[in-house]
Scaffold this motif. Structure first.
Motif, mmCIF file in Angstrom:
data_model
loop_
_atom_site.group_PDB
_atom_site.id
_atom_site.type_symbol
_atom_site.label_atom_id
_atom_site.label_comp_id
_atom_site.label_asym_id
_atom_site.label_seq_id
_atom_site.Cartn_x
_atom_site.Cartn_y
_atom_site.Cartn_z
ATOM 1 N N ASP A 73 -4.066 3.701 2.989
ATOM 2 C CA ASP A 73 -4.010 2.925 4.228
ATOM 3 C C ASP A 73 -3.705 1.474 3.908
ATOM 4 O O ASP A 73 -4.401 0.838 3.110
ATOM 5 C CB ASP A 73 -5.342 3.012 4.985
ATOM 6 C CG ASP A 73 -5.638 4.414 5.485
ATOM 7 O OD1 ASP A 73 -4.706 5.074 5.972
ATOM 8 O OD2 ASP A 73 -6.797 4.851 5.380
ATOM 9 N N TRP A 75 -2.384 -2.354 5.899
ATOM 10 C CA TRP A 75 -2.363 -2.972 7.222
ATOM 11 C C TRP A 75 -1.986 -4.440 7.127
ATOM 12 O O TRP A 75 -1.829 -5.003 6.041
ATOM 13 C CB TRP A 75 -3.715 -2.802 7.910
ATOM 14 C CG TRP A 75 -4.892 -3.264 7.097
ATOM 15 C CD1 TRP A 75 -5.303 -4.555 6.865
ATOM 16 C CD2 TRP A 75 -5.815 -2.425 6.389
ATOM 17 N NE1 TRP A 75 -6.416 -4.570 6.068
ATOM 18 C CE2 TRP A 75 -6.756 -3.283 5.770
ATOM 19 C CE3 TRP A 75 -5.958 -1.044 6.232
ATOM 20 C CZ2 TRP A 75 -7.818 -2.793 4.995
ATOM 21 C CZ3 TRP A 75 -7.006 -0.568 5.467
ATOM 22 C CH2 TRP A 75 -7.920 -1.429 4.865
ATOM 23 N N LYS A 110 -3.177 2.644 16.433
ATOM 24 C CA LYS A 110 -3.837 2.776 15.132
ATOM 25 C C LYS A 110 -4.275 1.428 14.564
ATOM 26 O O LYS A 110 -4.888 1.377 13.491
ATOM 27 C CB LYS A 110 -2.915 3.486 14.136
ATOM 28 C CG LYS A 110 -2.648 4.949 14.489
ATOM 29 C CD LYS A 110 -1.849 5.633 13.401
ATOM 30 C CE LYS A 110 -1.620 7.104 13.734
ATOM 31 N NZ LYS A 110 -0.836 7.786 12.665
ATOM 32 N N ILE A 112 -2.511 -1.236 13.305
ATOM 33 C CA ILE A 112 -1.900 -1.654 12.042
ATOM 34 C C ILE A 112 -2.050 -3.157 11.860
ATOM 35 O O ILE A 112 -2.139 -3.648 10.741
ATOM 36 C CB ILE A 112 -0.415 -1.230 11.979
ATOM 37 C CG1 ILE A 112 -0.277 0.273 12.259
ATOM 38 C CG2 ILE A 112 0.189 -1.581 10.633
ATOM 39 C CD1 ILE A 112 -1.085 1.159 11.343
ATOM 40 N N TYR A 328 6.368 -2.329 6.468
ATOM 41 C CA TYR A 328 5.443 -1.203 6.611
ATOM 42 C C TYR A 328 6.212 0.074 6.945
ATOM 43 O O TYR A 328 6.011 1.121 6.321
ATOM 44 C CB TYR A 328 4.420 -1.516 7.706
ATOM 45 C CG TYR A 328 3.399 -0.417 7.958
ATOM 46 C CD1 TYR A 328 2.113 -0.520 7.429
ATOM 47 C CD2 TYR A 328 3.705 0.705 8.721
ATOM 48 C CE1 TYR A 328 1.171 0.484 7.648
ATOM 49 C CE2 TYR A 328 2.778 1.715 8.938
ATOM 50 C CZ TYR A 328 1.513 1.599 8.411
ATOM 51 O OH TYR A 328 0.589 2.599 8.625
ATOM 52 N N ALA A 329 7.086 -0.021 7.933
ATOM 53 C CA ALA A 329 7.839 1.157 8.375
ATOM 54 C C ALA A 329 8.708 1.705 7.252
ATOM 55 O O ALA A 329 8.859 2.929 7.106
ATOM 56 C CB ALA A 329 8.691 0.806 9.588
ATOM 57 N N LYS A 332 6.194 3.312 4.564
ATOM 58 C CA LYS A 332 5.428 4.470 5.032
ATOM 59 C C LYS A 332 6.308 5.531 5.696
ATOM 60 O O LYS A 332 5.866 6.654 5.927
ATOM 61 C CB LYS A 332 4.351 4.023 6.025
ATOM 62 C CG LYS A 332 3.337 3.035 5.438
ATOM 63 C CD LYS A 332 2.339 3.715 4.520
ATOM 64 C CE LYS A 332 1.275 4.429 5.314
ATOM 65 N NZ LYS A 332 0.213 4.988 4.436
ATOM 66 N N THR A 334 7.253 5.443 8.739
ATOM 67 C CA THR A 334 6.859 5.540 10.147
ATOM 68 C C THR A 334 6.329 4.189 10.611
ATOM 69 O O THR A 334 5.818 3.398 9.806
ATOM 70 C CB THR A 334 5.760 6.600 10.353
ATOM 71 O OG1 THR A 334 5.311 6.565 11.715
ATOM 72 C CG2 THR A 334 4.564 6.340 9.446
ATOM 73 N N ASP A 336 3.949 4.207 12.809
ATOM 74 C CA ASP A 336 2.559 4.542 13.147
ATOM 75 C C ASP A 336 2.135 3.974 14.497
ATOM 76 O O ASP A 336 1.014 3.477 14.652
ATOM 77 C CB ASP A 336 1.593 4.063 12.048
ATOM 78 C CG ASP A 336 1.408 5.117 10.955
ATOM 79 O OD1 ASP A 336 1.496 6.317 11.279
ATOM 80 O OD2 ASP A 336 1.187 4.750 9.795
ATOM 81 N N GLY A 337 3.032 4.038 15.464
ATOM 82 C CA GLY A 337 2.688 3.647 16.826
ATOM 83 C C GLY A 337 2.895 2.181 17.156
ATOM 84 O O GLY A 337 2.647 1.766 18.300
#
Length: 476
Positions: A73, A75, A110, A112, A328-329, A332, A334, A336-337
């Protein structure tokens, strides 16, 4: 677990066993590193071989490579209202709350964007904190940054915050030259202050200022080892924020500490025992490395990267928050929303409400970040926008690719401008063979033949297109 028959006698008289342990993440046996103690010195170590001051700083290598260790994880945390606010006119309470709402929406369900830090010095700052807390959002969590004093700790507690940042400068530049203390004196003072914070039940976030000019193994690691002992004693988490205050950090494998971002994160995690979830990177952009260094911190074991919106911060600024959304995208696979269209909304809000206009070529938010002027590029965009657009900017940022019409745009550039500006559906789009496009191209050529040097404005084009459409008896 396998124990090697090797004993190390510490200066305290204690004996420490070295052990071989299985790393469950890499499935490799690893030898436990030796014990790190504070190295007190009479003279400051300013790393003059790396930072001569009268010359450009040096990047040296010893080719010691540490492994990738990206946490499951990761963030983003936000410092728009703290470091970001130190470098511009203060935000009003209403502006802070509005921006906080945008951050909540951008971070997605989520969370982030995990936290946002605030000053507590003035009534305006505290009013903003109260109003943001009233929103009831789980993310971004409201946290604070205070002076290291008992009075300020109580203020944090009274407001109801669970965590606060505390400045703990860690380079000899600060310890000797600013604070006029020794390493041992400053460590004892820091530990005393942090213990006071823990006594109030507040979780401290220790800001290791100027870490990229510090003695990592002579001061930083021993200090963080003591922090982890306090954490164990009080059963309250203690976070560590590695602050690249002057932007000296580098992401190159094999670079020497203290400039090596991989080396710093590895040391904090492996040698000081700070869990990844409690390590955060805070970068500055003095050498254009803020984004790369923040991504590198993720890759080598830090869960958090601390950013400000649009990179607004001290001197050259902090790591731009919007940049790390897309980092991040990419890492990862994604979002993640996360709602990336909010980035455009924030940029428009900053321009309309605060008068802050992004430099035109700034990635993701600049007026021209996905605008092409070259005719050959425009021809490619007209055929398939994927050829010259980084991704579907219309989908992710509400910013479809555009062209700026000038003497180099050509027929394709004008056709693309018309299709984009008027949002024409596929069955009504014009191409470079259209009579309308040809007429506009003739008018554009006349402008530059007469000596014009500036780009044709949107309003000028609209006037000419409207006139040509009347002559051709067509409607766009």
């Amino acid at each position: 677990m396998y124990t090697i028959i090797q004993k190390i006698k510490l200066s305290t008289g204690d004996v420490k066993m070295r052990e071989v342990l299985m790393n469950e993440k890499t499935n490799l046996l690893q030898l436990e590193e030796h014990f790190y103690q504070l190295v007190d010195v009479d003279e400051p170590n300013t790393f003059r071989n790396l930072f001569p001051y009268s010359e450009v700083p040096k990047i040296a290598f010893n080719d010691r490579i540490v492994p990738h260790n990206m946490p499951e994880d990761i963030w983003i945390t936000d410092t728009t209202f703290r470091d970001g606010q130190q470098s511009r006119a203060p935000y009003t309470t209403e502006q802070i709350v509005t921006i906080y709402d945008y951050l909540h929406k951008l971070g997605g369900p989520k969370g982030i964007i995990r936290q946002s830090e605030f000053f507590l010095y003035s009534k305006k700052d505290r009013d903003a904190v109260y109003k943001c807390l009233e929103r009831g959002y789980k993310f971004p969590e409201v946290t604070s940054w205070i002076r290291a004093s008992k009075k300020d700790f109580e203020l944090v507690k009274d407001i109801g915050l669970k965590e606060t940042g505390i400045l703990v400068s860690c380079s000899d530049y600060h310890i000797f030259y600013k604070m006029k203390m020794t390493r041992r004196e400053v460590m004892n003072m820091y530990l005393s202050v942090i213990r006071e914070c823990l006594e109030t039940g507040i979780s401290p976030r220790c800001h290791l200022e100027d870490i990229t000019r510090s003695d990592i193994y002579g001061f930083v690691i021993p200090f963080c080892v003591e922090l982890m002992k306090l954490q164990e004693e009080y059963k309250i988490p203690i976070k560590v924020r590695a602050c690249d205050t002057m932007g000296y950090g580098v992401n190159f494998p094999g670079a020497v500490i203290p400039r090596s971002v991989p080396g710093i994160i590895y040391g904090l995690n492996t040698h000081a025992g700070v869990p990844s979830s409690q390590i955060e990177w805070h970068g500055h952009n003095d050498f254009y490395k803020a984004v790369n260094n923040s991504t590198t911190a993720w890759l080598y074991g830090a869960s958090g990267v601390n950013c400000s919106l649009f990179g607004i911060g001290e001197r050259t600024g902090n790591t731009p928050l919007e940049a790390m959304v897309f980092e991040y995208a990419q890492l990862k696979g994604t979002l993640d929303g996360m709602d990336t269209t909010v980035i455009t909304e924030l940029s428009e809000y900053f321009e309309k409400e605060l008068g802050y206009v992004q430099p035109s070529r700034t990635p993701f938010v600049g007026r021209n970040f996905n605008v092409t002027r070259a005719g050959i590029h425009a021809d490619g965009l007209l055929k398939n926008e994927e050829i010259y657009n980084i991704f579907d900017t219309g989908k992710f940022l509400n910013r479809p690719p555009l062209v700026a019409v000038s003497n180099t745009s050509g027929l394709a550039g004008i056709a693309l401008w018309i299709n984009t500006y008027y949002r024409l559906p596929d069955d009504r789009k014009v191409d470079k063979n259209s009579k309308l496009v040809t007429m506009i191209k003739e008018w554009v050529d006349e402008q530059y033949d007469e000596g014009r040097v500036t780009t044709i404005t949107d309003n000028e084009l609209v006037v000419q297109i409207t006139d040509c459409c009347k002559k051709l008896n067509i409607v766009l």
